[in-house]
Design a protein around this motif. Structure first.
Motif, PDB file in Angstrom:
ATOM      1  N   THR A   1       0.832  -1.210   0.000  1.00 16.71           N
ATOM      2  CA  THR A   1       0.000   0.000   0.000  1.00 16.71           C
ATOM      3  C   THR A   1       0.860   1.251   0.000  1.00 16.71           C
ATOM      4  O   THR A   1       0.606   2.195  -0.761  1.00 16.71           O
ATOM      5  CB  THR A   1      -0.929   0.001   1.230  1.00 16.71           C
ATOM      6  OG1 THR A   1      -1.750  -1.174   1.207  1.00 16.71           O
ATOM      7  CG2 THR A   1      -1.809   1.233   1.238  1.00 16.71           C
ATOM      8  N   ALA A   2       1.883   1.276   0.841  1.00 15.50           N
ATOM      9  CA  ALA A   2       2.771   2.437   0.899  1.00 15.50           C
ATOM     10  C   ALA A   2       3.496   2.635  -0.429  1.00 15.50           C
ATOM     11  O   ALA A   2       3.650   3.778  -0.898  1.00 15.50           O
ATOM     12  CB  ALA A   2       3.774   2.264   2.034  1.00 15.50           C
ATOM     13  N   TYR A   3       3.938   1.546  -1.034  1.00 18.61           N
ATOM     14  CA  TYR A   3       4.630   1.631  -2.329  1.00 18.61           C
ATOM     15  C   TYR A   3       3.705   2.178  -3.410  1.00 18.61           C
ATOM     16  O   TYR A   3       4.095   3.059  -4.197  1.00 18.61           O
ATOM     17  CB  TYR A   3       5.150   0.258  -2.713  1.00 18.61           C
ATOM     18  CG  TYR A   3       5.720   0.164  -4.106  1.00 18.61           C
ATOM     19  CD1 TYR A   3       6.832   0.907  -4.477  1.00 18.61           C
ATOM     20  CD2 TYR A   3       5.141  -0.675  -5.063  1.00 18.61           C
ATOM     21  CE1 TYR A   3       7.358   0.829  -5.762  1.00 18.61           C
ATOM     22  CE2 TYR A   3       5.651  -0.767  -6.336  1.00 18.61           C
ATOM     23  CZ  TYR A   3       6.765  -0.008  -6.691  1.00 18.61           C
ATOM     24  OH  TYR A   3       7.266  -0.100  -7.960  1.00 18.61           O
ATOM     25  N   ALA A   4       2.474   1.679  -3.457  1.00 20.93           N
ATOM     26  CA  ALA A   4       1.531   2.134  -4.477  1.00 20.93           C
ATOM     27  C   ALA A   4       1.143   3.593  -4.278  1.00 20.93           C
ATOM     28  O   ALA A   4       1.079   4.370  -5.234  1.00 20.93           O
ATOM     29  CB  ALA A   4       0.286   1.246  -4.454  1.00 20.93           C
TER      30      ALA A   4
ATOM     31  N   ARG B   1       0.790   7.655  -9.442  1.00 23.72           N
ATOM     32  CA  ARG B   1      -0.120   8.795  -9.465  1.00 23.72           C
ATOM     33  C   ARG B   1      -1.422   8.349 -10.119  1.00 23.72           C
ATOM     34  O   ARG B   1      -1.439   7.964 -11.283  1.00 23.72           O
ATOM     35  CB  ARG B   1       0.503   9.961 -10.252  1.00 23.72           C
ATOM     36  CG  ARG B   1       1.762  10.513  -9.608  1.00 23.72           C
ATOM     37  CD  ARG B   1       1.448  11.146  -8.255  1.00 23.72           C
ATOM     38  NE  ARG B   1       2.649  11.682  -7.603  1.00 23.72           N
ATOM     39  CZ  ARG B   1       3.363  11.018  -6.727  1.00 23.72           C
ATOM     40  NH1 ARG B   1       3.007   9.768  -6.401  1.00 23.72           N
ATOM     41  NH2 ARG B   1       4.427  11.560  -6.164  1.00 23.72           N
ATOM     42  N   PHE B   2      -2.498   8.406  -9.379  1.00 22.43           N
ATOM     43  CA  PHE B   2      -3.794   7.964  -9.892  1.00 22.43           C
ATOM     44  C   PHE B   2      -4.881   8.859  -9.316  1.00 22.43           C
ATOM     45  O   PHE B   2      -4.670   9.587  -8.337  1.00 22.43           O
ATOM     46  CB  PHE B   2      -4.052   6.497  -9.533  1.00 22.43           C
ATOM     47  CG  PHE B   2      -3.871   6.190  -8.065  1.00 22.43           C
ATOM     48  CD1 PHE B   2      -4.916   6.317  -7.167  1.00 22.43           C
ATOM     49  CD2 PHE B   2      -2.624   5.776  -7.578  1.00 22.43           C
ATOM     50  CE1 PHE B   2      -4.741   6.031  -5.829  1.00 22.43           C
ATOM     51  CE2 PHE B   2      -2.448   5.490  -6.238  1.00 22.43           C
ATOM     52  CZ  PHE B   2      -3.508   5.626  -5.367  1.00 22.43           C
ATOM     53  N   ARG B   3      -6.036   8.795  -9.932  1.00 23.49           N
ATOM     54  CA  ARG B   3      -7.154   9.614  -9.480  1.00 23.49           C
ATOM     55  C   ARG B   3      -7.610   9.157  -8.092  1.00 23.49           C
ATOM     56  O   ARG B   3      -7.525   7.993  -7.755  1.00 23.49           O
ATOM     57  CB  ARG B   3      -8.330   9.506 -10.462  1.00 23.49           C
ATOM     58  CG  ARG B   3      -8.037  10.065 -11.852  1.00 23.49           C
ATOM     59  CD  ARG B   3      -9.256   9.955 -12.730  1.00 23.49           C
ATOM     60  NE  ARG B   3     -10.373  10.734 -12.196  1.00 23.49           N
ATOM     61  CZ  ARG B   3     -11.598  10.728 -12.723  1.00 23.49           C
ATOM     62  NH1 ARG B   3     -11.860   9.972 -13.800  1.00 23.49           N
ATOM     63  NH2 ARG B   3     -12.560  11.473 -12.189  1.00 23.49           N
ATOM     64  N   PHE B   4      -8.051  10.114  -7.320  1.00 22.09           N
ATOM     65  CA  PHE B   4      -8.552   9.855  -5.961  1.00 22.09           C
ATOM     66  C   PHE B   4      -7.458   9.317  -5.031  1.00 22.09           C
ATOM     67  O   PHE B   4      -7.749   8.619  -4.061  1.00 22.09           O
ATOM     68  CB  PHE B   4      -9.728   8.873  -5.990  1.00 22.09           C
ATOM     69  CG  PHE B   4     -10.834   9.270  -6.923  1.00 22.09           C
ATOM     70  CD1 PHE B   4     -11.557  10.428  -6.676  1.00 22.09           C
ATOM     71  CD2 PHE B   4     -11.121   8.503  -8.033  1.00 22.09           C
ATOM     72  CE1 PHE B   4     -12.578  10.805  -7.536  1.00 22.09           C
ATOM     73  CE2 PHE B   4     -12.146   8.872  -8.898  1.00 22.09           C
ATOM     74  CZ  PHE B   4     -12.880  10.026  -8.658  1.00 22.09           C
ATOM     75  N   ARG B   5      -6.212   9.638  -5.340  1.00 21.74           N
ATOM     76  CA  ARG B   5      -5.120   9.203  -4.470  1.00 21.74           C
ATOM     77  C   ARG B   5      -5.262   9.801  -3.076  1.00 21.74           C
ATOM     78  O   ARG B   5      -5.091   9.110  -2.065  1.00 21.74           O
ATOM     79  CB  ARG B   5      -3.787   9.599  -5.099  1.00 21.74           C
ATOM     80  CG  ARG B   5      -2.554   9.293  -4.256  1.00 21.74           C
ATOM     81  CD  ARG B   5      -1.293   9.565  -5.061  1.00 21.74           C
ATOM     82  NE  ARG B   5      -0.091   9.445  -4.248  1.00 21.74           N
ATOM     83  CZ  ARG B   5       0.454  10.470  -3.586  1.00 21.74           C
ATOM     84  NH1 ARG B   5      -0.113  11.672  -3.659  1.00 21.74           N
ATOM     85  NH2 ARG B   5       1.543  10.294  -2.875  1.00 21.74           N
ATOM     86  N   ARG B   6      -5.581  11.082  -3.029  1.00 24.78           N
ATOM     87  CA  ARG B   6      -5.770  11.728  -1.741  1.00 24.78           C
ATOM     88  C   ARG B   6      -6.998  11.184  -1.013  1.00 24.78           C
ATOM     89  O   ARG B   6      -7.029  11.132   0.217  1.00 24.78           O
ATOM     90  CB  ARG B   6      -5.887  13.246  -1.928  1.00 24.78           C
ATOM     91  CG  ARG B   6      -4.616  13.905  -2.450  1.00 24.78           C
ATOM     92  CD  ARG B   6      -4.778  15.410  -2.515  1.00 24.78           C
ATOM     93  NE  ARG B   6      -3.567  16.051  -2.985  1.00 24.78           N
ATOM     94  CZ  ARG B   6      -2.557  16.403  -2.206  1.00 24.78           C
ATOM     95  NH1 ARG B   6      -2.634  16.171  -0.901  1.00 24.78           N
ATOM     96  NH2 ARG B   6      -1.488  16.985  -2.703  1.00 24.78           N
ATOM     97  N   VAL B   7      -7.997  10.796  -1.781  1.00 27.08           N
ATOM     98  CA  VAL B   7      -9.199  10.231  -1.171  1.00 27.08           C
ATOM     99  C   VAL B   7      -8.871   8.900  -0.491  1.00 27.08           C
ATOM    100  O   VAL B   7      -9.386   8.585   0.584  1.00 27.08           O
ATOM    101  CB  VAL B   7     -10.299  10.032  -2.230  1.00 27.08           C
ATOM    102  CG1 VAL B   7     -11.514   9.340  -1.627  1.00 27.08           C
ATOM    103  CG2 VAL B   7     -10.703  11.377  -2.830  1.00 27.08           C
ATOM    104  N   VAL B   8      -7.988   8.119  -1.119  1.00 24.24           N
ATOM    105  CA  VAL B   8      -7.582   6.839  -0.529  1.00 24.24           C
ATOM    106  C   VAL B   8      -6.863   7.077   0.795  1.00 24.24           C
ATOM    107  O   VAL B   8      -7.143   6.406   1.803  1.00 24.24           O
ATOM    108  CB  VAL B   8      -6.677   6.064  -1.511  1.00 24.24           C
ATOM    109  CG1 VAL B   8      -6.091   4.827  -0.828  1.00 24.24           C
ATOM    110  CG2 VAL B   8      -7.464   5.655  -2.743  1.00 24.24           C
TER     111      VAL B   8
END
Length: 269
Positions: A86-89, A94-101
């Motif tokens: 999870t930390a690596y990904a 960079r993907f959409r809703f990264r901050r949301v995750v």
């Protein structure tokens, strides 16, 4: 000021050590001594191990230790794998809703666990995992925000240039994680293993709720059930408590440097 500092340190140490000393001293006494002496009085025989024999055999501590070791191994292994991936990904992609995750992990950590217990129990029961050793493992595999934060701080300290060089050689994302990222996360892995391991080892609520069968009891639940027939024999109960404390205490003393170095390194990276 120095005197006040030392007084505070001594007082804090006493709060932690006095109960442990009382447990050890009580576990070495006989029933007659328990009736006549205070909790901190020295036992007549410092080599009286009868209470430990009774606690170990009648409390089924060996079976409980085996169940605890099984749950502990798969829970910690899953936490390390899921948390590091999870930390690596999150850090490298960079993907959409990264901050949301990331916000979702934080919100999940802030929600009181008791508010979701009914739904959690229904899900675990629907999977047919209740009253099996896999029930607590499934719950412990939900990587906590502390583990993710520790791994994330270490992943951010690893130069992205290593990933780019590996990709030029034809390595994929999983190969980079397995061959480059994971070996460099050893201090973080040691820290997470110790923190998560102690939490799983000491947990009482989850095994008590999801493992009602006595044969599946862990260290904590076996000690709780063991106090029933020996409710008035505090010397035997104290011996059982000492048997539970000793393994975690030895592991902590042997690996405490990894806790301090891992946390301090993660805080400064």
């Amino acid at each position: 000021m120095r005197a006040v500092k030392y007084v505070c340190l001594v007082a804090a140490s006493a709060v932690v050590l006095v109960p442990l000393v009382a447990i050890v001293l009580t576990s070495l006494r006989t029933s007659r001594e328990m009736a006549d002496q205070s909790p901190l009085a020295a036992p007549a025989d410092w080599f009286n191990l009868h209470n430990y024999v009774v606690a170990f055999t009648d409390g089924h501590m060996l079976r409980a230790l085996g169940n605890t070791a099984f749950i502990l191994f798969f829970s910690v292994l899953g936490t390390v794998v899921i948390g590091s991936m999870t930390a690596y990904a999150v850090d490298r992609f960079r993907f959409r809703f990264r901050r949301v995750v990331l916000a979702g992990f934080l919100v999940a950590a802030l929600v009181p666990g008791v508010t979701t217990q009914v739904a959690t129990y229904q899900i675990v029961n629907g999977l047919g995992a209740v009253d099996t050793r896999w029930a607590p493992i499934l719950l412990y595999l939900g990587t906590d925000i502390v583990s993710i934060t520790i791994f994330l701080q270490f992943v951010r300290s690893i130069p992205v240039a290593l990933d780019e060089a590996a990709r030029l050689d034809g390595a994929g994302s999983f190969t980079i994680y397995r061959r480059i990222i994971l070996p460099l996360l050893r201090p973080a892995i040691a820290t997470v293993v110790i923190i998560k391991g102690v939490a799983v080892y000491n947990d009482f609520y989850v095994p008590f709720l999801y493992l009602p069968d006595d044969s599946l009891g862990t260290i904590s639940t076996s000690l709780f059930r063991f106090k029933g027939p020996y409710g008035a024999h505090w010397e035997v109960i104290s011996a059982g408590a000492a048997l539970v404390i000793i393994p975690s205490l030895l592991v902590f003393l042997a690996l405490q440097r990894f806790i301090y170095s891992g946390l301090s390194a993660g805080a400064t990276k």
